[in-house]
Motif scaffolding. Structure first.
Motif, PDB file in Angstrom:
ATOM      1  N   THR A 118       0.820  -1.173  -0.041  1.00  8.99           N
ATOM      2  CA  THR A 118      -0.118   0.021   0.084  1.00  8.99           C
ATOM      3  C   THR A 118       0.936   1.387   0.001  1.00  8.99           C
ATOM      4  O   THR A 118       0.313   2.437  -0.261  1.00  8.99           O
ATOM      5  CB  THR A 118      -1.108  -0.006   1.131  1.00  8.99           C
ATOM      6  OG1 THR A 118      -0.106   0.077   2.443  1.00  8.99           O
ATOM      7  CG2 THR A 118      -1.947  -1.203   1.298  1.00  8.99           C
ATOM      8  N   GLY A 147      -4.154   4.807  -0.909  1.00  9.23           N
ATOM      9  CA  GLY A 147      -5.529   5.357  -0.939  1.00  9.23           C
ATOM     10  C   GLY A 147      -6.444   4.311  -1.338  1.00  9.23           C
ATOM     11  O   GLY A 147      -6.213   3.159  -1.646  1.00  9.23           O
ATOM     12  N   ASN A 148      -7.629   4.985  -1.754  1.00 11.32           N
ATOM     13  CA  ASN A 148      -8.922   3.871  -2.353  1.00 11.32           C
ATOM     14  C   ASN A 148      -9.076   2.578  -1.290  1.00 11.32           C
ATOM     15  O   ASN A 148      -8.922   1.621  -1.706  1.00 11.32           O
ATOM     16  CB  ASN A 148      -8.600   3.553  -3.826  1.00 11.32           C
ATOM     17  CG  ASN A 148      -9.862   3.176  -4.402  1.00 11.32           C
ATOM     18  OD1 ASN A 148     -10.887   2.837  -3.698  1.00 11.32           O
ATOM     19  ND2 ASN A 148      -9.907   3.157  -5.754  1.00 11.32           N
ATOM     20  N   THR A 149      -9.452   3.388  -0.108  1.00  6.75           N
ATOM     21  CA  THR A 149      -9.631   2.043   0.930  1.00  6.75           C
ATOM     22  C   THR A 149     -10.418   0.967   0.470  1.00  6.75           C
ATOM     23  O   THR A 149     -10.192  -0.285   0.606  1.00  6.75           O
ATOM     24  CB  THR A 149      -9.957   2.704   2.576  1.00  6.75           C
ATOM     25  OG1 THR A 149      -8.883   3.708   2.716  1.00  6.75           O
ATOM     26  CG2 THR A 149     -10.177   1.769   3.120  1.00  6.75           C
ATOM     27  N   ALA A 150     -11.863   1.433  -0.130  1.00  5.60           N
ATOM     28  CA  ALA A 150     -12.612   0.337  -0.692  1.00  5.60           C
ATOM     29  C   ALA A 150     -12.073  -0.520  -1.420  1.00  5.60           C
ATOM     30  O   ALA A 150     -12.172  -1.796  -1.446  1.00  5.60           O
ATOM     31  CB  ALA A 150     -13.691   0.915  -1.265  1.00  5.60           C
ATOM     32  N   LYS A 151     -11.196  -0.022  -2.391  1.00  4.17           N
ATOM     33  CA  LYS A 151     -10.566  -1.000  -3.439  1.00  4.17           C
ATOM     34  C   LYS A 151      -9.541  -1.719  -2.568  1.00  4.17           C
ATOM     35  O   LYS A 151      -9.446  -2.980  -3.148  1.00  4.17           O
ATOM     36  CB  LYS A 151      -9.902  -0.288  -4.564  1.00  4.17           C
ATOM     37  CG  LYS A 151      -9.326  -0.936  -5.714  1.00  4.17           C
ATOM     38  CD  LYS A 151      -9.181  -0.241  -6.946  1.00  4.17           C
ATOM     39  CE  LYS A 151      -8.943  -0.991  -8.212  1.00  4.17           C
ATOM     40  NZ  LYS A 151      -8.163  -0.183  -9.161  1.00  4.17           N
ATOM     41  N   GLN A 152      -8.844  -1.375  -1.803  1.00  4.29           N
ATOM     42  CA  GLN A 152      -7.914  -2.126  -0.992  1.00  4.29           C
ATOM     43  C   GLN A 152      -8.270  -3.068  -0.352  1.00  4.29           C
ATOM     44  O   GLN A 152      -7.944  -4.274  -0.624  1.00  4.29           O
ATOM     45  CB  GLN A 152      -7.209  -1.325   0.016  1.00  4.29           C
ATOM     46  CG  GLN A 152      -6.227   0.040  -0.528  1.00  4.29           C
ATOM     47  CD  GLN A 152      -4.848  -0.336  -0.873  1.00  4.29           C
ATOM     48  OE1 GLN A 152      -4.641  -1.423  -0.793  1.00  4.29           O
ATOM     49  NE2 GLN A 152      -4.338   0.424  -0.997  1.00  4.29           N
ATOM     50  N   LYS A 154     -11.171  -4.701  -0.957  1.00  2.00           N
ATOM     51  CA  LYS A 154     -11.746  -5.545  -2.060  1.00  2.00           C
ATOM     52  C   LYS A 154     -10.918  -6.450  -2.497  1.00  2.00           C
ATOM     53  O   LYS A 154     -11.165  -7.775  -2.563  1.00  2.00           O
ATOM     54  CB  LYS A 154     -12.468  -4.868  -3.178  1.00  2.00           C
ATOM     55  CG  LYS A 154     -12.948  -5.978  -4.417  1.00  2.00           C
ATOM     56  CD  LYS A 154     -13.455  -5.046  -5.380  1.00  2.00           C
ATOM     57  CE  LYS A 154     -13.909  -5.846  -6.750  1.00  2.00           C
ATOM     58  NZ  LYS A 154     -14.607  -7.224  -6.369  1.00  2.00           N
ATOM     59  N   TYR A 170      -1.670   4.005   8.167  1.00  2.00           N
ATOM     60  CA  TYR A 170      -2.508   3.528   7.154  1.00  2.00           C
ATOM     61  C   TYR A 170      -3.219   1.910   7.577  1.00  2.00           C
ATOM     62  O   TYR A 170      -4.343   1.423   7.459  1.00  2.00           O
ATOM     63  CB  TYR A 170      -2.038   3.223   5.823  1.00  2.00           C
ATOM     64  CG  TYR A 170      -3.337   3.133   4.606  1.00  2.00           C
ATOM     65  CD1 TYR A 170      -4.336   3.834   4.988  1.00  2.00           C
ATOM     66  CD2 TYR A 170      -3.305   2.244   3.676  1.00  2.00           C
ATOM     67  CE1 TYR A 170      -5.266   3.854   3.736  1.00  2.00           C
ATOM     68  CE2 TYR A 170      -4.036   2.077   2.745  1.00  2.00           C
ATOM     69  CZ  TYR A 170      -5.256   2.676   2.730  1.00  2.00           C
ATOM     70  OH  TYR A 170      -6.207   2.351   1.701  1.00  2.00           O
ATOM     71  N   GLU A 402      -3.599   8.111   5.371  1.00  2.00           N
ATOM     72  CA  GLU A 402      -3.105   7.174   4.287  1.00  2.00           C
ATOM     73  C   GLU A 402      -1.463   7.150   3.888  1.00  2.00           C
ATOM     74  O   GLU A 402      -0.910   6.392   3.622  1.00  2.00           O
ATOM     75  CB  GLU A 402      -3.644   7.302   2.820  1.00  2.00           C
ATOM     76  CG  GLU A 402      -5.222   6.974   3.226  1.00  2.00           C
ATOM     77  CD  GLU A 402      -5.833   7.294   1.452  1.00  2.00           C
ATOM     78  OE1 GLU A 402      -5.189   7.595   0.702  1.00  2.00           O
ATOM     79  OE2 GLU A 402      -7.173   7.011   1.658  1.00  2.00           O
TER      80      GLU A 402
END
Length: 413
Positions: A118, A147-152, A154, A170, A402
């Protein structure tokens, strides 16, 4: 620590190279010949180098090889002025991958692991260092970047990542989000490799508990390869470092005197094999100690160790005549019942005196805030000997990052 004879020869060879290359070190060492360095005592008389010196060498004044041998550059952030440019040869890149792969192995990570990365890529050394080491090890990488925690989350779930590489800030944000979404039973994480910023025991315990992972501190800095030059093993007795590539000293940050093993001071690094930008007696400003040889690690590795990083000499703030470091604040929070790992300190100057306001997250109910604040105030006074204005806040009220978290804000200057 006693210098090995082969280390002294490596240093003399590096001195020959940087003097022949011209540039910063040729000027710094112009009155000193490699043949003059016959002992560790002679070496310890050599001048230090600092980040300001490296900035003054911008853009490629640190290069100790012809330009056609430089395959990559990395850079510090440059947030406080001219950035530092570090050139790498192919050997430097390969050596960095080797060092990082060693770190993964010390952490018990294998080619069967799936490593989610990350930290940022690009000029910053973090992300690509984590990836180089994983590829050298033979593990699958999931190179997410920041960044893009939702994608991380997933990808963490879908790819069944087993290792998380992140800053502590983070990692905590991800841990809280996993708990909030109730997806921990769908996450396969087993280990976390955490670097880039110091973190206290409370934060370590929260991340380990909420993610259900074993955590490892990894150390490094842009000027010296990047992350991957030291890491703790499962026994957590300090960070093993690689003395075939690096020579570590601990000095008194005020006098420059080399300190005995076991004493806290500033870490100074000399690179032994770096080609693109060798460093000689580079002051990191990181505060730690060399763990004495008579305190062997149960893992049995024949590698020297440094303690966890307490903080930086330039992180120190002086309030009411008292020097205060972030590491000391972590020590305070360990002693306060109900205190979380998350805090922020604001220092200002009002009516002729310094005021320190400390916000600390707590899981206590609001009716317990008054007693909590009193304990916080009393413990600060007894441990650091400064008076504070304590402020209790709920878990999650302080901002998350982050990247690296800022914890101390000094508005006096």
């Amino acid at each position: 620590m006693k210098m090995k004879s082969e280390t002294l020869e490596q240093i003399k060879f590096q001195m020959k190279r940087v003097k022949a290359a011209g540039g910063f070190y040729a000027k710094r060492l112009q009155d000193i010949e490699p043949g003059d360095i016959k002992s560790q005592a002679d070496f310890e008389k050599l001048p230090f180098s600092e980040k300001a010196d490296l900035r003054n060498a911008y853009p490629l004044g640190l290069a100790a090889v012809p330009e056609e041998q430089i395959v990559r550059i990395h850079s510090s952030s440059g947030t406080t002025g001219t950035p530092v440019i570090i050139p790498y040869t192919q050997k430097d890149v390969d050596d960095w991958a080797t060092l990082f792969a060693r770190c993964y192995e010390i952490a018990g990570i294998t080619p069967k692991d799936r490593i989610q990365i990350t930290p940022g890529y690009g000029l910053w050394t973090a992300g690509i260092g984590f990836q180089l080491g994983a590829e050298k090890l033979g593990a699958m990488t999931v190179p997410m970047g920041p960044g893009n925690t939702a994608k991380q989350l997933k990808f963490m779930e879908d790819m069944q990542s087993t290792v998380l590489c992140a800053t502590s800030s983070y990692a905590l944000l991800l841990a809280e989000e996993i708990t909030k979404r109730g997806i921990r039973d769908r996450i396969a994480l087993k280990k976390g490799v955490i670097g880039s910023e110091r973190w206290g025991e409370k934060m370590r315990a929260r991340i380990a508990d909420e993610l259900g992972v074993e955590l490892f501190d990894i150390y490094g800095l842009t000027e010296v390869y990047g992350p991957g030059i030291a890491i703790n093993c499962k026994y957590n007795t300090g960070m093993h470092y690689f003395d075939d590539y690096l020579y570590f000293e601990i000095i008194d940050p005020k006098t420059g005197e080399v300190l005995p093993d076991g004493e806290l001071g500033e870490l100074v690094i000399t690179t032994l094999q770096k080609e693109g930008a060798p460093l000689i007696r580079y002051r990191t400003h990181d505060l730690t100690r060399i763990i004495p040889d008579d305190e062997p690690c149960p893992c049995g590795r024949d590698l020297p160790r440094i303690d966890v990083i307490l903080g930086r000499t330039d992180d120190m703030v002086k309030v009411h005549g008292v020097n205060m470091f972030p590491g000391q604040i972590d020590d305070v929070l360990k002693q306060v019942d109900g205190a979380s790992s998350e805090y922020q300190v604001f220092i200002d100057h009002v009516n002729g005196r310094d005021n320190i306001t400390v916000f600390v997250e707590t899981s206590l109910p609001k009716e317990g805030y008054k007693a909590f604040e009193k304990q916080l105030r009393d413990t600060f006074k007894s441990v650091i000997n400064v008076g504070i204005i304590p402020k209790a806040v709920a878990i999650g009220d302080l901002p998350r990052s982050e990247k690296k978290a800022t914890r101390i804000y000094d508005y006096r200057y």
